[in-house]
Design an enzyme around this catalytic site. Structure first.
Site, PDB file in Angstrom:
ATOM      1  N   GLY B 217       9.454   6.539   0.559  1.00  0.00           N
ATOM      2  CA  GLY B 217       8.664   6.317  -0.654  1.00  0.00           C
ATOM      3  C   GLY B 217       7.266   6.927  -0.571  1.00  0.00           C
ATOM      4  O   GLY B 217       6.826   7.409   0.482  1.00  0.00           O
ATOM      5  N   HIS B 218       6.562   6.849  -1.684  1.00  0.00           N
ATOM      6  CA  HIS B 218       5.243   7.474  -1.845  1.00  0.00           C
ATOM      7  C   HIS B 218       4.196   6.897  -0.893  1.00  0.00           C
ATOM      8  O   HIS B 218       4.157   5.700  -0.665  1.00  0.00           O
ATOM      9  CB  HIS B 218       4.763   7.303  -3.272  1.00  0.00           C
ATOM     10  N   ASP B 219       3.384   7.781  -0.358  1.00  0.00           N
ATOM     11  CA  ASP B 219       2.228   7.393   0.459  1.00  0.00           C
ATOM     12  C   ASP B 219       2.602   6.737   1.784  1.00  0.00           C
ATOM     13  O   ASP B 219       1.738   6.186   2.464  1.00  0.00           O
ATOM     14  CB  ASP B 219       1.299   6.443  -0.328  1.00  0.00           C
TER      15      ASP B 219
END
Lengths: 311, 311, 311
Positions: B217-219
């Protein structure tokens, strides 16, 4: 992986600069990791735990980091790093990936086979008759696809084995030289991934059907007429016999066997071999009826404890 | 995300038509969602629960739906809808997707790097030396790929963060402006998906290896020499330290840390941070040995209850 | 699936060489598998367990392997193999896949819609306005995509239903003739797979958002403003009402309903219908609070047993 022809032991020894012990007249014709060796094969072992297994296998040549006694009729290549030297041999004998073009000129596809737009196929792939390869499918070099096979969009056939050795400086990869072989009447769902064998073949038996997002690891051998629902994940070096049904999101660990006709309910996790013709459930998996009984018992535990406390 | 240069607070206020409070001379040079802010950044907050966290963060400019007191050296942008206004700034400063052509002319790829047929690469992507990008891989704009990286077929690098705000009329998306950065010697399996940071970067550390169908997932920030088996799913804003091993189908919830050297067995679910150098199992996850003991105890419960009943 | 126009029963009977019983003047205008029939449809049944259900359904024509009494106003086609004959009709009326070219000339896409490089779209697909189709997406024939829809890279829309009948010689596939219909403002993550209906439509309601690697089975109908995290797997013939949230790796079995506003925590497995507006957890799923209590109780079992033993 087969070598282009048979080689005398001395020639192999020179390639990897190894000392020879045992029968120098042995002729060597293949490269195989220990789980799938045949007479004529070169294999390797670098951990004392596995010396006996490899020394007593069908392998004719063994790259080993020990001055072990050589079994009769075999030849040992004494190496300080058998993993590295096995990789050297693979790199020497295995032609590197050829997939720059959409469909490699060496690809052979049968009559009435439809290859849709956006498919990429590597060198030496063979596809049978009446098969359909949907858009975005990628087939790595050397894979063999049967007749009346359907491969849905964006599936990947023949990606590398996930096989690494931990070194002090990081993970070292065992180079893949194996293939995927897909039998007649197989259906592969969208976005499935079938890894090729590390040195041997990953095999999908005739008539087996897979829904979307199924993953099959390297060197896994799957029987005929199996049914795998979406998101099943199967590790490497697994044997699945005929008529096995795995429901959605089932996970199968490496190096085990699932017997003929076994049925495994959704989300189960399989850590060891299962007998055929039974139904299983749970993570880790158990006989489905026992697991259901256990779940019912756990649900009624508060009242059981209450009763016991008040006795 | 960095802005093209530093902007005075008043200029930002005009773009989003916000009232200013606090230090109007602050210069602003970046846009970042609260989990990864640096001095010079503009961030936003729209829920009283998080006011303190954002007001006391490193952010220099804060878009906020309250007349809160402005901490010294910062500037507040008073807005009736900070989420909307943060999106406005992203839309203003972030150049939209450029991937219509197969490989964007601004892409830089190093020597001996092989980009196979059917790969699509967005604008401003950089790929190092000796890397191999297999067919069907899609790399979104601005991502950075290191040296000796392998990305297998049909993997997706840099798709948008899954980050939505619920409004009465439906979900409103926070626009992604971040990147994916992949370190040297990383291997990404077939059909993996690595989302880019919503405003910062998703990072895969040097030497980390992922099998097929892994989602990041993001970040999320992943350390060096991690090993993720097939079908691992990792949410956004996770920190995974070096040498972590996640076996097949493990799920990791957002906004937590997995310590160095942790090993998590297959199908486990991780709802909160884990200490390093331990082995875990279960959903929700626990110390593996404790979990195994618990499973054994549950199995023998019927006989235990029997015994207790007959005492 | 709608037929090109209405056909008299006798004409259908000739196509499949079936004997007719009942009302020969019935006009037939569609083909539908039993879970989604409308007046005018032809359906089929080959197991006595389902005779009543199909005979009492809205279907106007029924292919059946029994000399059952024909309900008033319907027509029966007596067949020794209704599955085969239903497939014959589908093959006769359904135009085969047309996706050889990248984007079929019959595709209609709206204004300001961006179709990136490497997308393949089949015949008769319709895409609305302001939508973005990222690289590597494959859309099978006849699917309908709404306005302001985002489909991320390598997603597959409209792959075949996973629907097989076991025969002595292996699995026989029910041919798919249905579509996928995606509502306005839907977001589909990278590498998602949405199967088309076997004869009817798989529907994704307006405003629903899916993260990467989500799978949706054939004929499943999903409401508005649902949120599915990564790796959710949903079987066929499921109804998911509005505002449902499924967290990562949740699995949903076929032929059930999840009520409006239900929230299901990560890795849960859903074997039967769930009431709306509740939170669930576990595999098999239960009320989340009850499940949490159960987990806490199991953890403290050793001390409870100890106490009971020492009473």
């Amino acid at each position: 992986m087969k070598l282009p022809h048979s080689f005398p032991a001395m020639e192999i020894a020179e390639l990897i600069k190894a000392k020879i012990s045992g029968n120098e007249s042995v002729m060597l014709s293949g490269l195989n990791e220990i789980h799938r060796v045949e007479p004529g094969d070169i294999s390797f072992v670098d951990h004392p735990k596995y010396y006996d297994k490899v020394l007593n296998s069908e392998a004719s040549g063994i790259i080993i980091n020990s001055e072990a006694e050589c079994p009769e009729g075999k030849v040992l290549f004494i190496s300080d790093d058998p993993f590295r030297d096995f990789n050297l041999l693979t790199a020497h004998f295995y032609k590197s990936e050829q997939m720059i073009s959409a469909i490699h000129p060496t690809v052979k596809s049968g009559r009435d086979t439809i290859i849709h737009h956006g498919v990429v196929i590597g060198s030496n792939v063979v596809i049978g008759n009446h098969s359909v390869i949907f858009p975005g499918v990628v087939i790595y070099p050397n894979c063999i696809i049967g007749n009346r096979v359907t491969i849905h969009a964006n599936a990947v056939i023949g990606s590398d084995a996930f096989y690494f050795k931990r070194r002090p400086e990081g993970y070292d990869k065992l180079k893949s030289s194996g293939r995927v072989i897909i039998g007649d009447e197989v259906e592969i769902g969208a976005s499935c991934t079938i890894d090729r064998g590390v040195t041997a073949d990953t095999i999908i038996g005739q008539g087996t059907k897979m829904d979307n997002h199924v993953h099959v690891g390297h060197d896994t051998v799957i029987g005929r007429n199996c049914l795998f629902a979406a998101k099943v994940g199967i590790a490497g070096v697994v044997t699945i016999e005929d008529d096995v049904i795995l429901w959605g999101q089932v996970g199968v660990q490496k190096d085990l066997t699932i017997g003929k006709g076994a049925v495994v309910l959704g989300q189960s996790g399989i850590p060891k071999s299962l007998e055929g013709n039974k139904t299983y459930f749970g993570s880790p998996v158990r006989d489905a009826r026992e697991k259901m009984k256990e779940l019912a018992m756990i649900k009624s535990l508060p009242s059981i404890i209450d009763k016991l406390s008040n006795t």
